[in-house]
Design a protein around this motif. Structure first.
Motif, mmCIF file in Angstrom:
data_model
loop_
_atom_site.group_PDB
_atom_site.id
_atom_site.type_symbol
_atom_site.label_atom_id
_atom_site.label_comp_id
_atom_site.label_asym_id
_atom_site.label_seq_id
_atom_site.Cartn_x
_atom_site.Cartn_y
_atom_site.Cartn_z
ATOM 1 N N LEU A 110 18.048 -3.910 5.413
ATOM 2 C CA LEU A 110 17.512 -2.609 5.349
ATOM 3 C C LEU A 110 17.676 -2.211 6.837
ATOM 4 N N LYS A 111 18.021 -0.754 6.983
ATOM 5 C CA LYS A 111 18.118 -0.291 8.319
ATOM 6 C C LYS A 111 17.358 1.406 8.195
ATOM 7 N N ALA A 112 16.076 1.129 8.587
ATOM 8 C CA ALA A 112 15.056 2.430 8.809
ATOM 9 C C ALA A 112 15.054 3.181 9.702
ATOM 10 N N ASN A 113 14.459 4.495 9.392
ATOM 11 C CA ASN A 113 14.331 5.375 10.702
ATOM 12 C C ASN A 113 13.110 6.211 10.375
ATOM 13 N N ILE A 114 12.266 6.232 11.186
ATOM 14 C CA ILE A 114 10.953 7.218 10.666
ATOM 15 C C ILE A 114 11.101 8.568 11.649
ATOM 16 N N ASP A 115 11.082 9.576 11.110
ATOM 17 C CA ASP A 115 11.069 10.765 12.006
ATOM 18 C C ASP A 115 9.659 11.194 12.153
ATOM 19 N N THR A 116 9.091 11.210 13.116
ATOM 20 C CA THR A 116 7.358 11.357 13.149
ATOM 21 C C THR A 116 7.190 12.904 13.195
ATOM 22 N N VAL A 117 8.121 13.966 13.311
ATOM 23 C CA VAL A 117 7.995 15.345 13.469
ATOM 24 C C VAL A 117 7.810 15.687 11.867
ATOM 25 N N ALA A 118 9.046 15.404 11.000
ATOM 26 C CA ALA A 118 9.254 15.790 9.557
ATOM 27 C C ALA A 118 8.229 14.584 8.819
ATOM 28 N N LYS A 119 7.744 13.752 9.591
ATOM 29 C CA LYS A 119 6.790 12.587 8.564
ATOM 30 C C LYS A 119 7.764 12.072 7.426
ATOM 31 N N THR A 120 8.878 11.666 7.540
ATOM 32 C CA THR A 120 9.874 11.332 6.793
ATOM 33 C C THR A 120 10.397 9.678 7.210
ATOM 34 N N GLU A 164 -0.564 -4.241 -9.448
ATOM 35 C CA GLU A 164 0.032 -4.105 -8.158
ATOM 36 C C GLU A 164 1.489 -4.331 -8.365
ATOM 37 N N PHE A 165 1.890 -5.657 -7.847
ATOM 38 C CA PHE A 165 3.322 -5.787 -7.622
ATOM 39 C C PHE A 165 3.801 -7.243 -8.476
ATOM 40 N N TYR A 166 5.092 -7.313 -8.888
ATOM 41 C CA TYR A 166 5.800 -8.587 -9.318
ATOM 42 C C TYR A 166 7.341 -8.306 -8.919
ATOM 43 N N CYS A 167 7.593 -9.131 -7.771
ATOM 44 C CA CYS A 167 8.914 -9.215 -7.238
ATOM 45 C C CYS A 167 9.655 -10.499 -7.113
ATOM 46 N N GLU A 168 10.925 -10.430 -7.042
ATOM 47 C CA GLU A 168 11.810 -11.433 -6.679
ATOM 48 C C GLU A 168 11.729 -12.064 -5.463
ATOM 49 N N TYR A 169 12.044 -13.207 -5.219
ATOM 50 C CA TYR A 169 12.198 -13.737 -3.821
ATOM 51 C C TYR A 169 13.684 -13.879 -3.170
ATOM 52 N N GLY A 170 13.357 -13.912 -1.882
ATOM 53 C CA GLY A 170 14.733 -13.724 -1.244
ATOM 54 C C GLY A 170 14.500 -13.453 0.212
ATOM 55 N N ASP A 171 15.598 -13.421 0.997
ATOM 56 C CA ASP A 171 15.424 -13.117 2.430
ATOM 57 C C ASP A 171 15.703 -11.586 2.600
ATOM 58 N N ILE A 172 14.786 -11.133 3.614
ATOM 59 C CA ILE A 172 14.832 -9.595 4.141
ATOM 60 C C ILE A 172 15.099 -9.559 5.505
ATOM 61 N N ASP A 173 16.101 -8.919 5.839
ATOM 62 C CA ASP A 173 16.428 -8.454 7.160
ATOM 63 C C ASP A 173 16.155 -7.044 7.396
ATOM 64 N N TYR A 174 15.574 -6.493 8.065
ATOM 65 C CA TYR A 174 15.181 -5.068 8.347
ATOM 66 C C TYR A 174 14.892 -4.651 9.756
ATOM 67 N N SER A 175 15.365 -3.335 9.932
ATOM 68 C CA SER A 175 15.401 -2.702 11.388
ATOM 69 C C SER A 175 14.617 -1.421 11.172
ATOM 70 N N VAL A 176 13.855 -1.130 12.112
ATOM 71 C CA VAL A 176 13.134 0.136 11.965
ATOM 72 C C VAL A 176 13.261 0.718 13.257
ATOM 73 N N THR A 177 13.858 1.922 13.258
ATOM 74 C CA THR A 177 14.041 3.015 14.540
ATOM 75 C C THR A 177 12.828 3.792 14.434
ATOM 76 N N VAL A 178 12.190 3.912 15.963
ATOM 77 C CA VAL A 178 11.049 4.797 16.059
ATOM 78 C C VAL A 178 11.346 5.443 17.227
#
Length: 665
Positions: free
Chosen positions: A74-84, A233-247
């Motif tokens: 996952l490669k994510a970005n938070i826009d703090t102006v648009a709140k997205t 709440e939740f029911y999810c499968e297991y695995g590895d999660i590699d994620y980046s967050v740009t802020v």
């Protein structure tokens, strides 16, 4: 025909004879009515299905147990102006089932904030017009298989998405990649589990349920596609999660898993403190309150920074982001010489040792207790984040209340990190069986409070553990007696808010307390419970697996308890009918008659108080009630007695204690 009449006549005579015998055995309690029917509770057919290749009869995973796997990039970005939040997602899905899958199902939890979401109508109280978002905006959905990438047909239904494959995904290890580009508006303070809120030095973002996740495909339900409605709440499968967050450059990100690029996002001073914390039992400040408003506390003063995290063998990740965070950490000492890192992030409003200044200590203490007692914490980091979600758990990170202090902060911290055992390690289906995470977790909380700092915040049995603040055994009785109360096995989204805590948290937790402290004993219970955790770690148990694990591990048929306590709200009312000397002679003992007046049965203790001030006790097993509505026995005494008491410690949920005490005649 004649033969049938003979059989019918014989059956009638046998029934009349049995009734006469039953009545003669219970002559001592004829004056007390009873609703108890032994055959209703003690049934030999509680487990209606045999074990199979996937779920063994002893409660273990079977020899052919299988489970699908999901890895996320996952490669994510938070826009703090648009709140997205916008992101690119690459899912690697491995189909370990024996079935070829013609379609795939994914969870889209952010769609719960849409105006037409099903979750808006569960309680009859719709959110306000300003408490909605447009949910996921899917920009593209593709699949990649055998080196070929192609767009794919998909259908979104509320909080689920079905991907219709052009070719079935083979079983027994078939792989496929799902590529999704999306964005969504981050909910404000109405988000409950994911949100943003203002503090003195900037907004705090709590980001959870932020990426499309694969639904579970298992041997019990096939595709588990229950929509996200809130309580379930939740029911999810297991695995590895590699994620980046740009802020933006001035924000700190605290997330599930290990930060793999600390040198890129921390100053040299912060990096030194961060490394020091890995080897310190005392809390180390990584970013102080004074540094929060100092631009020099960030490695750059413009643009953005990307925070990169990895978490292995997990079912989810979440994170917090803010320029307002104070940040501290300390080492967690685990069995076998293993280490982890306890961290807390919080605003200046929450600083101080009477508040979040001890958060890292609380988190460290709870994890060390749970690891020594039940199963070793498997992740490199645990984070406590202060915000307005106010008590929510994800693997390796907690969202706790920004205003929590003292015992309340310890209790919520211990409870939320406890969820890393149930359901993050033992991967139960919260959306169907909330009691298997909330109930189990509330149970282990009790002993964490006893253990922390020599019982500084003990006992938890009072206060939050018992909803009314009193004896847990008495506190559960009104719920059991309430004719409208659902049972523990009710689907969580079908449980009204009035009953959510008593039925989902309190009753199943107290049930385990009864098993451990009254029925099985600590040694047998702990052995069976730890075996259950170990065998189902990072797997998907069903309720029957738990029931069978406890019965087999402890060596006890507990079907009467599962039936009366979990599948029904059977009431317990034990009553003294008679207490008098044998043949009128105190030296021959006290003859006692105890009646079981209602549907439930339990083992019990009875105590006789002697006139010389001494006390004598007897413990009677649950088999006491296999045949009889009343039982007569003699308590050995050699001197005069004053009174007899059933359940002298008030440990059982007896609905009428007034009939538990009787003077000896």
């Amino acid at each position: 025909m004649k033969f049938k009449f003979i059989l019918a006549g014989a059956a009638l005579l046998f029934a009349l004879s049995s009734q006469a015998q039953h009545k003669s055995r219970n002559t001592d309690n004829d004056t007390i009515s009873s609703n108890y029917i032994p055959s209703n509770l003690f049934s030999p057919s509680f487990h209606t299905q045999k074990g199979n290749e996937f779920h063994s009869v002893n409660g273990d995973p079977g020899p052919k147990y299988w489970q699908n796997r999901v890895d996320y990039l996952l490669k994510a970005n938070i826009d703090t102006v648009a709140k997205t939040l916008s992101a690119d997602e690459n899912i690697t899905y491995t189909n370990n089932s024996p079935d070829a899958l013609q379609y795939l199902w994914l969870q889209l939890d952010q769609n719960t904030y849409k105006k037409d979401a099903r979750s808006n109508f569960v309680t009859g109280n719709q959110p306000r017009a300003d408490q909605h978002t447009t949910g996921y905006q899917l920009e593209s959905v593709s699949i990649s298989q055998n080196g070929k990438t192609e767009k794919v047909l998909y259908v979104v239904t509320d909080t689920r998405m079905q991907i219709r494959l052009p070719r079935a995904l083979a079983g027994n290890g078939g792989k496929i990649n799902i590529l999704i580009k999306y964005h969504y508006t981050i909910p404000g303070n109405f988000g409950a589990r994911t949100d943003y809120t203002d503090t003195k030095n900037g907004k705090i973002y709590e980001i959870a349920q932020w990426f499309p996740r694969m639904c579970v495909y298992d041997d019990s339900q096939g595709w588990d596609t229950l929509p996200f409605l809130g309580s379930g709440e939740f029911y999810c499968e297991y695995g590895d999660i590699d994620y980046s967050v740009t802020v933006p450059w001035d924000m700190i990100v605290a997330g599930s898993g290990e930060l793999v690029n600390p040198a890129e996002v921390l100053t040299a001073k912060q990096l030194s403190r961060y490394n020091q914390a890995h080897n310190s039992d005392k809390t180390i400040m990584i970013r102080t309150a004074q540094e929060v408003t100092d631009p020099a506390s960030r490695p750059v003063n413009k643009g953005t920074l990307t925070w990169h995290f990895k978490m292995f063998n997990t079912r989810d990740v979440a994170f917090g982001a803010s320029k307002a965070y104070i940040w501290d950490a300390a080492r967690i000492n685990l069995p076998g010489g293993k280490k982890s890192l306890s961290m807390s992030v919080y605003p200046v409003e929450s600083a101080g040792n009477d508040s979040w200044g001890r958060s890292t200590e609380y988190l460290k203490g709870a994890i060390e207790h749970f690891s020594a007692k039940w199963y070793v914490y498997p992740y490199p980091v645990a984070v406590n984040e202060a915000g307005i979600a106010g008590g929510m758990e994800y693997p390796g990170i907690l969202f706790d209340g920004i205003t929590d202090k003292g015992k309340d902060l310890f209790w919520v911290t211990a409870h939320e990190i406890g969820h890393n055992w149930f359901p993050m390690i033992v991967g139960t289906d919260e959306r169907r069986f909330a009691w298997m995470d909330e109930g189990f977790n509330t149970f282990i909380d009790v002993y964490a409070s006893d253990a922390f700092n020599k019982g500084e915040y003990a006992p938890k049995r009072d206060g939050e553990y018992a909803p009314g603040g009193g004896n847990p055994a008495d506190e559960i009785v009104p719920t059991i007696l309430d004719p409208d109360a659902p049972t523990i096995m009710t689907a969580p989204d079908a449980i009204a808010e009035k009953y959510r805590h008593p039925i989902t948290y309190f009753k199943p937790a107290f049930g385990l307390i009864l098993l451990r402290e009254q029925f099985l004993g600590k040694d047998r219970f702990d052995y069976a419970f730890k075996n259950y955790i170990c065998k189902w770690a990072f797997k998907h148990p069903q309720p029957d697996d738990f029931f069978r694990s406890m019965e087999n591990g402890a060596g006890e048929d507990l079907s009467w308890f599962w039936k009366g306590w979990y599948y029904n709200n059977y009431n317990l009312d034990l009553a003294l009918s008679s207490a008098k000397y044998v043949d009128g002679d105190a030296k021959k003992g006290v003859k006692v008659v105890v009646v079981n007046k209602d549907q439930m049965a339990m083992p019990f203790t009875i105590e006789v108080k002697l006139k010389n001030g001494c006390k004598e006790r007897m413990s009677l097993p649950v088999e006491t009630w296999l045949q009889n509505k009343a039982t007569t026995f003699t308590i050995p005494t050699t001197t005069e007695a004053e009174s007899v008491t059933i359940d002298p410690d008030n440990a059982l949920p007896d609905s009428d204690r007034k009939n538990n005490v009787m003077k000896v005649k």
